[in-house]
Structures are given as structure tokens and as C-alpha cells.
Design a protein around this motif. Structure first.
Motif, PDB file in Angstrom:
ATOM      1  N   LEU A   1     -12.917  18.580 -39.125  1.00 45.19           N
ATOM      2  CA  LEU A   1     -12.527  19.806 -38.297  1.00 45.19           C
ATOM      3  C   LEU A   1     -13.845  20.039 -37.421  1.00 45.19           C
ATOM      4  CD1 LEU A   1     -11.096  22.115 -41.028  1.00 45.19           C
ATOM      5  CD2 LEU A   1      -9.742  20.460 -39.449  1.00 45.19           C
ATOM      6  N   SER A   2     -13.699  20.582 -36.031  1.00 45.07           N
ATOM      7  CA  SER A   2     -14.717  21.007 -35.645  1.00 45.07           C
ATOM      8  C   SER A   2     -14.381  21.722 -34.372  1.00 45.07           C
ATOM      9  CB  SER A   2     -15.423  19.763 -34.653  1.00 45.07           C
ATOM     10  OG  SER A   2     -16.815  19.873 -34.320  1.00 45.07           O
ATOM     11  N   ASP A   3     -15.474  22.652 -33.561  1.00 49.06           N
ATOM     12  CA  ASP A   3     -15.279  23.240 -32.295  1.00 49.06           C
ATOM     13  C   ASP A   3     -13.867  24.051 -32.336  1.00 49.06           C
ATOM     14  OD1 ASP A   3     -17.632  22.081 -30.341  1.00 49.06           O
ATOM     15  OD2 ASP A   3     -17.125  20.469 -31.814  1.00 49.06           O
ATOM     16  N   TRP A   4     -13.991  24.989 -33.127  1.00 51.51           N
ATOM     17  CA  TRP A   4     -12.868  26.200 -33.101  1.00 51.51           C
ATOM     18  C   TRP A   4     -13.048  27.048 -32.074  1.00 51.51           C
ATOM     19  CZ3 TRP A   4     -11.661  27.368 -38.931  1.00 51.51           C
ATOM     20  CH2 TRP A   4     -11.029  26.224 -39.509  1.00 51.51           C
ATOM     21  N   HIS A   5     -14.191  27.331 -31.970  1.00 58.06           N
ATOM     22  CA  HIS A   5     -14.667  28.542 -30.964  1.00 58.06           C
ATOM     23  C   HIS A   5     -13.923  29.835 -30.915  1.00 58.06           C
ATOM     24  CE1 HIS A   5     -17.698  26.158 -28.542  1.00 58.06           C
ATOM     25  NE2 HIS A   5     -16.903  25.104 -28.937  1.00 58.06           N
ATOM     26  N   ILE A   6     -13.659  30.209 -32.338  1.00 62.23           N
ATOM     27  CA  ILE A   6     -12.592  31.461 -32.494  1.00 62.23           C
ATOM     28  C   ILE A   6     -13.228  32.624 -31.764  1.00 62.23           C
ATOM     29  CG2 ILE A   6     -11.894  32.981 -34.210  1.00 62.23           C
ATOM     30  CD1 ILE A   6     -10.500  30.113 -34.306  1.00 62.23           C
ATOM     31  N   GLY A   7     -12.386  33.286 -30.844  1.00 60.41           N
ATOM     32  CA  GLY A   7     -12.747  34.391 -30.169  1.00 60.41           C
ATOM     33  C   GLY A   7     -12.653  33.945 -28.603  1.00 60.41           C
ATOM     34  N   ALA A   8     -12.747  32.691 -28.334  1.00 60.27           N
ATOM     35  CA  ALA A   8     -12.643  32.480 -26.892  1.00 60.27           C
ATOM     36  C   ALA A   8     -11.468  32.409 -26.371  1.00 60.27           C
ATOM     37  CB  ALA A   8     -13.482  30.764 -26.758  1.00 60.27           C
ATOM     38  N   THR A   9     -11.066  32.464 -25.232  1.00 59.27           N
ATOM     39  CA  THR A   9      -9.796  32.269 -24.456  1.00 59.27           C
ATOM     40  C   THR A   9      -9.833  31.446 -23.324  1.00 59.27           C
ATOM     41  OG1 THR A   9     -10.472  34.208 -23.000  1.00 59.27           O
ATOM     42  CG2 THR A   9      -9.282  34.698 -24.949  1.00 59.27           C
ATOM     43  N   VAL A  10      -8.734  30.646 -23.084  1.00 63.22           N
ATOM     44  CA  VAL A  10      -8.617  29.801 -22.017  1.00 63.22           C
ATOM     45  C   VAL A  10      -7.491  30.111 -21.376  1.00 63.22           C
ATOM     46  CG1 VAL A  10      -8.577  27.229 -21.219  1.00 63.22           C
ATOM     47  CG2 VAL A  10     -10.211  27.973 -22.880  1.00 63.22           C
ATOM     48  N   LYS A  11      -7.408  30.294 -20.006  1.00 56.53           N
ATOM     49  CA  LYS A  11      -5.967  30.713 -19.507  1.00 56.53           C
ATOM     50  C   LYS A  11      -5.455  29.651 -18.575  1.00 56.53           C
ATOM     51  CE  LYS A  11      -7.511  35.509 -20.191  1.00 56.53           C
ATOM     52  NZ  LYS A  11      -7.818  36.908 -19.444  1.00 56.53           N
ATOM     53  N   TYR A  12      -4.640  28.699 -18.811  1.00 56.89           N
ATOM     54  CA  TYR A  12      -4.130  27.795 -18.003  1.00 56.89           C
ATOM     55  C   TYR A  12      -5.041  27.180 -17.218  1.00 56.89           C
ATOM     56  CZ  TYR A  12      -0.483  31.273 -19.263  1.00 56.89           C
ATOM     57  OH  TYR A  12       0.383  32.018 -19.725  1.00 56.89           O
ATOM     58  N   VAL A  13      -6.155  26.460 -17.806  1.00 54.46           N
ATOM     59  CA  VAL A  13      -6.868  25.452 -17.185  1.00 54.46           C
ATOM     60  C   VAL A  13      -6.530  24.043 -17.515  1.00 54.46           C
ATOM     61  CG1 VAL A  13      -9.260  24.687 -17.233  1.00 54.46           C
ATOM     62  CG2 VAL A  13      -8.895  26.961 -17.626  1.00 54.46           C
ATOM     63  N   ASN A  14      -6.024  23.660 -16.313  1.00 56.24           N
ATOM     64  CA  ASN A  14      -5.628  22.110 -16.139  1.00 56.24           C
ATOM     65  C   ASN A  14      -4.530  21.810 -17.541  1.00 56.24           C
ATOM     66  OD1 ASN A  14      -7.033  21.639 -14.238  1.00 56.24           O
ATOM     67  ND2 ASN A  14      -8.655  20.578 -15.351  1.00 56.24           N
ATOM     68  N   GLY A  15      -3.510  22.943 -17.602  1.00 51.14           N
ATOM     69  CA  GLY A  15      -2.551  22.922 -18.524  1.00 51.14           C
ATOM     70  C   GLY A  15      -2.819  23.084 -20.023  1.00 51.14           C
ATOM     71  N   ASN A  16      -3.787  23.816 -20.240  1.00 50.19           N
ATOM     72  CA  ASN A  16      -4.521  24.321 -21.563  1.00 50.19           C
ATOM     73  C   ASN A  16      -4.895  25.630 -21.575  1.00 50.19           C
ATOM     74  OD1 ASN A  16      -5.330  23.839 -24.461  1.00 50.19           O
ATOM     75  ND2 ASN A  16      -7.308  24.160 -23.516  1.00 50.19           N
ATOM     76  N   SER A  17      -4.141  26.301 -22.482  1.00 52.04           N
ATOM     77  CA  SER A  17      -4.373  27.823 -22.859  1.00 52.04           C
ATOM     78  C   SER A  17      -4.878  27.812 -24.360  1.00 52.04           C
ATOM     79  CB  SER A  17      -3.233  28.720 -22.633  1.00 52.04           C
ATOM     80  OG  SER A  17      -2.961  28.701 -21.283  1.00 52.04           O
ATOM     81  N   TYR A  18      -5.848  28.796 -24.645  1.00 53.47           N
ATOM     82  CA  TYR A  18      -6.468  29.093 -25.933  1.00 53.47           C
ATOM     83  C   TYR A  18      -6.662  30.590 -26.417  1.00 53.47           C
ATOM     84  CZ  TYR A  18      -9.294  27.861 -30.134  1.00 53.47           C
ATOM     85  OH  TYR A  18      -9.750  27.581 -31.337  1.00 53.47           O
ATOM     86  N   ASN A  19      -6.251  31.033 -27.442  1.00 51.65           N
ATOM     87  CA  ASN A  19      -6.681  32.197 -28.108  1.00 51.65           C
ATOM     88  C   ASN A  19      -6.526  32.235 -29.580  1.00 51.65           C
ATOM     89  OD1 ASN A  19      -4.037  32.434 -28.689  1.00 51.65           O
ATOM     90  ND2 ASN A  19      -3.572  33.609 -26.774  1.00 51.65           N
ATOM     91  N   VAL A  20      -6.967  33.074 -30.445  1.00 50.77           N
ATOM     92  CA  VAL A  20      -6.791  32.850 -31.857  1.00 50.77           C
ATOM     93  C   VAL A  20      -5.525  32.659 -32.572  1.00 50.77           C
ATOM     94  CG1 VAL A  20      -6.939  34.469 -33.799  1.00 50.77           C
ATOM     95  CG2 VAL A  20      -8.535  34.829 -31.988  1.00 50.77           C
ATOM     96  N   ALA A  21      -4.441  32.946 -31.719  1.00 51.35           N
ATOM     97  CA  ALA A  21      -2.945  32.847 -32.122  1.00 51.35           C
ATOM     98  C   ALA A  21      -2.837  31.303 -31.976  1.00 51.35           C
ATOM     99  CB  ALA A  21      -1.975  33.627 -31.327  1.00 51.35           C
ATOM    100  N   ILE A  22      -3.255  30.727 -30.945  1.00 49.44           N
ATOM    101  CA  ILE A  22      -2.926  29.220 -30.533  1.00 49.44           C
ATOM    102  C   ILE A  22      -4.052  28.340 -31.571  1.00 49.44           C
ATOM    103  CG2 ILE A  22      -3.322  27.516 -28.806  1.00 49.44           C
ATOM    104  CD1 ILE A  22      -2.618  29.525 -26.683  1.00 49.44           C
ATOM    105  N   ALA A  23      -5.102  28.883 -31.892  1.00 52.78           N
ATOM    106  CA  ALA A  23      -6.051  28.282 -32.788  1.00 52.78           C
ATOM    107  C   ALA A  23      -5.306  28.214 -34.079  1.00 52.78           C
ATOM    108  CB  ALA A  23      -7.451  29.016 -32.940  1.00 52.78           C
ATOM    109  N   GLU A  24      -4.686  29.238 -34.650  1.00 49.51           N
ATOM    110  CA  GLU A  24      -4.238  29.328 -35.954  1.00 49.51           C
ATOM    111  C   GLU A  24      -2.825  28.363 -35.770  1.00 49.51           C
ATOM    112  OE1 GLU A  24      -4.947  33.848 -37.365  1.00 49.51           O
ATOM    113  OE2 GLU A  24      -3.333  33.453 -36.059  1.00 49.51           O
ATOM    114  N   SER A  25      -2.346  28.401 -34.749  1.00 48.73           N
ATOM    115  CA  SER A  25      -0.833  27.550 -34.730  1.00 48.73           C
ATOM    116  C   SER A  25      -1.410  25.910 -34.526  1.00 48.73           C
ATOM    117  CB  SER A  25      -0.246  27.796 -33.325  1.00 48.73           C
ATOM    118  OG  SER A  25       0.862  26.839 -33.152  1.00 48.73           O
ATOM    119  N   ARG A  26      -2.590  25.742 -33.970  1.00 52.89           N
ATOM    120  CA  ARG A  26      -2.811  24.288 -33.897  1.00 52.89           C
ATOM    121  C   ARG A  26      -3.358  23.892 -35.220  1.00 52.89           C
ATOM    122  NH1 ARG A  26      -5.877  24.214 -28.054  1.00 52.89           N
ATOM    123  NH2 ARG A  26      -4.130  24.254 -26.588  1.00 52.89           N
TER     124      ARG A  26
END
Length: 411
Positions: free
Chosen positions: A154-179
């Protein structure tokens, strides 16, 4: 009022009425109070003192809000809007900011910052782990003799970061947990199909985002504060370990710190081992001692140096580092790490992409992807839009030079 408080009041009123502070204007009001005139440097020094004095700064804010009036030595009220300003608010604010930085660094040297953050983390951990019960049954740790062993990298979770629709990718805590749930599901499937008795769960760092690591112009948003980032990452890792432990006989856990896990953003000012990974390992050991993880879990104690961890899979020596000190190319990584014994495999993250690099003989460097995936930082640097991923490596006791690599790509 004393002299410093009068300075605060005059400055607050001038900033409120004119948006700036002019030295001539300041001295005119200051002298009416019976004080000697001062030069520009003296004004700046006094304003620094105001910023560092709680009472004086409160008076400054009251004057700024219009809650106090300007009086002379005889008590006569004077207006302050008739003088041309030259010391603007940018200068004052810049001096305040410099003083704030000095105070912060002093508090940091004295340990106050770390102590305060540690208390915040402890509070958040208590909230996050309140419903985690001890395991129902305990099995004594024994030497497991199995034909296949699995490394969940495992690596580079960056919990707390958000990504909003950057080249098809989004990220937040809920997405991290799902992944991470996807990684767990795939891992348990591999464990069951291969009858694996011993699993290694390793984390190669950057558990948290710690937004102070990012430059302001990169526009990274923090979904949660640093203490909650640590607590959330801890809970996610604890739940992952407990679930894996329910499906195998022995789980070995190793965690290293990444550059985003440093408590001090500036690498040159950072104290060695002053890292989220230390907090993480320390809390995992504590939870293990209280029976929360179960007796079939062992935590590698690398609190003396949280930037690397080492263990053996069968006869192969495995080293885990974050990777920020390794180059992102196909040149050998292992030789610079070798001191007094050979290293057969090195796992590292940091670059948010998966890669396998064969080095001397069968020695191999394994780059782990990120749970976060591509973001504005990678876009800005024109890096590949690597999909979020983590990595499984399946070792065979009778063919240790040919493990099976399985990057898990995540939506």
C-alpha cells in the motif's frame, strides 16, 4: 493605557479609516498623547510588539472594528482621516506575518506545536477507534510454513486531499475508503485461492496529505485537518489489518513515513523521525498490546527509524522505503541501500505509478501506485495520468526468484 496599547489603538483606527497607516499621521496622533515621535523602523518594531502582546492586539482589533476612539493627552477626541497614508496594510500585515512565523518557530523549538498536535491526534484517535472491539479469539503466534506468501503493498493514500475531476479522476476520504475496499476484496480472493498462511501488509508512506506540503498556487484543498487525517488513516489501516487477519494465520505489518507525513513541511527544518509514521506505528503497537488486532498480527517496530522497514520473505530480504530519495527512472535503486547485507527486493511509492525494475540478477525494485491517482500536481508537471492502484506480490517458496506481480487498478 500603556504606550504599546496606545500604538495599537492608533494603528487600528488609521487602518480602519484610511486603509493604511502613515508615519506622519501616526506621529501626529502619538504626540498628542504625550509621546515622542518615532521613525518608520520604530513604528514597524512597535507593531511587531503589538502582534505579540495579547491585550494590545485585542485593542488593535477593537480599533479596527470602530469600537474605540482616538483621544489626546487631555482626553479630547480627534478624527484621523485627514492625513495622507504611506505605510499601507500590506506592510503591516507582512510584519505581522513575519512575527507570527518567528513565534511559530519558537513554539516549534520548544515542542509546543508537537505537543499540541499530539493531543489533537490522541483526541481524534479516541473518537475514531471508540467502536473497535478486541478480537473474540486469540491464536498463539507460531512459525508458519506455507508454500506461498503474499505482500500487500500500500502507498500514497494522501488522506485529506481532494481531487475534483482531473482528467477523469476524483478523490476524497469516501473514495479512498471505497478504493481500499477493492484492494481488500482482491487481496482476500488471492489469499483464499492460494491458501496463503502468512501475509505482509506494508505501507510505503504518504498516509496523509498534510496540505502545508503543497504550494498555495497548486490549489490543493484539505477535506479534513491534520489530526483527523492521521486518525482516519489509522482507522482505515486498522480495519484493513483486522480483516486480513481473519483470513490467514499470520499478518506482519510494516509502515514507513513519506514526505507528506512530515510534521514539519520544510525538509531542511524537519527533525528526524518527526513523522506521522511514528504516530501510526506507535498506535498500532499499543492496539496490538491491548488485543485489538489479534494474536496473529505482529507489528514491525521501526520507531527508531520510520523511514525504512526490512523483513524476510522466505530467504529474500525485502526493504520498504517511501521513494522520495529515489529517482523516477529505470536505473538501479538497490545498490545505494546496501550496507552490510544484500537486499533482494525494494518496495517504494511516492511517484503515484506502478513499475517493476529488474536490477542485478533477480534483484527487483517495485514501485507501488497510489490510492489517490492522478491530480492537478501530476497534470501541472505533465506526468502520466496514472490510474489509482496498489500492488500485490505473491511469493512462491520453491521459486523465490519469480514472484507474481499484481497491480490492482482502482476506479
Amino acid at each position: 493605557m500603556n504606550e504599546l496599547e496606545e500604538v495599537a489603538k492608533i494603528a487600528g483606527i488609521l487602518v480602519r479609516t484610511d486603509g493604511k497607516v502613515n508615519l506622519t499621521k501616526f506621529n501626529r496622533s502619538f504626540s498628542r498623547l504625550g509621546y515622542d515621535k518615532i521613525n518608520r523602523e520604530g513604528l514597524i518594531n512597535l507593531m511587531q510588539e503589538v502582534e505579540g502582546d495579547k491585550t494590545a492586539y485585542e485593542i488593535y482589533e477593537m480599533a479596527l472594528a470602530g469600537d474605540v476612539e482616538l483621544e489626546d493627552a487631555a482626553g479630547e477626541i480627534h478624527e484621523s482621516s485627514s492625513i495622507i497614508p504611506s505605510v499601507n496594510t500590506d506592510i503591516i500585515n507582512r510584519e505581522f506575518n513575519k512575527a507570527a512565523v518567528r513565534n511559530y518557530k519558537k513554539a516549534q523549538r520548544d515542542g509546543a506545536i508537537q505537543e499540541g498536535l499530539s493531543q489533537m491526534v490522541a483526541d481524534r484517535l479516541a473518537e475514531e477507534l471508540v467502536d473497535v472491539a478486541r478480537t473474540d479469539s486469540y491464536r498463539p503466534i507460531v512459525t508458519v510454513n506455507s508454500e506461498k506468501e503474499l505482500v500487500i503493498a500500500l502507498s500514497d493514500w494522501h488522506i485529506g486531499a481532494t481531487v475534483k475531476y482531473v482528467n477523469g479522476n476524483s478523490y476524497n476520504v469516501a473514495i479512498a475508503e471505497s478504493r481500499l475496499d477493492e484492494v481488500l476484496s482482491e487481496s482476500l480472493d488471492v489469499i483464499a485461492k492460494n491458501d496463503i498462511k502468512h501475509v505482509y501488509v506494508i505501507h510505503a508512506g504518504d498516509l496523509t496529505e498534510h496540505v502545508s506540503m503543497r504550494n498555495v498556487n497548486q490549489a490543493f484543498d484539505a477535506e479534513i485537518d491534520m489530526a483527523e487525517q492521521i486518525a482516519k488513516a489509522n482507522r482505515m489501516l486498522v480495519d484493513f489489518i483486522r480483516e486480513v487477519a481473519d483470513h490467514t494465520e499470520l499478518v506482519t505489518v510494516g509502515v514507513v513515513g513519506g514526505n507528506h507525513d512530515r510534521y514539519t513541511p520544510n525538509k531542511k527544518e524537519a527533525i528526524y523521525n518527526d513523522n506521522v509514521a511514528y504516530t501510526m506505528v506507535d498506535s498500532l503497537i499499543m492496539l496490538d498490546e491491548y488485543g485489538v488486532l489479534g494474536d496473529n498480527v505482529e507489528i514491525i517496530d521501526n520507531r527508531h527509524d520510520v523511514y525504512s522497514v526490512e523483513f524476510k520473505v522466505y530467504d529474500k530480504v525485502v526493504r520498504v522505503v517511501h521513494g522520495d530519495n529515489l529517482s523516477n527512472n529505470d536505473k538501479p535503486k538497490i545498490p545505494v541501500m546496501i550496507k552490510d547485507h544484500p537486499i533482494d527486493y525494494v518496495f517504494f511509492g511516492h511517484y503515484h505509478s506502478s513499475k517493476i525494475i529488474q536490477e542485478n540478477g533477480s534483484a527487483t525494485a517495485i514501485m507501488i501506485g497510489s490510492l489517490q491517482g492522478n491530480n492537478t500536481y501530476s497534470k501541472q508537471l505533465n506526468l502520466p495520468d496514472s490510474k489509482a492502484s496498489q500492488t500485490l506480490v505473491l511469493f512462491d517458496k520453491f521459486n523465490q526468484d519469480s514472484p507474481m506481480y499484481n497491480p490492482i487498478y482502482l476506479d
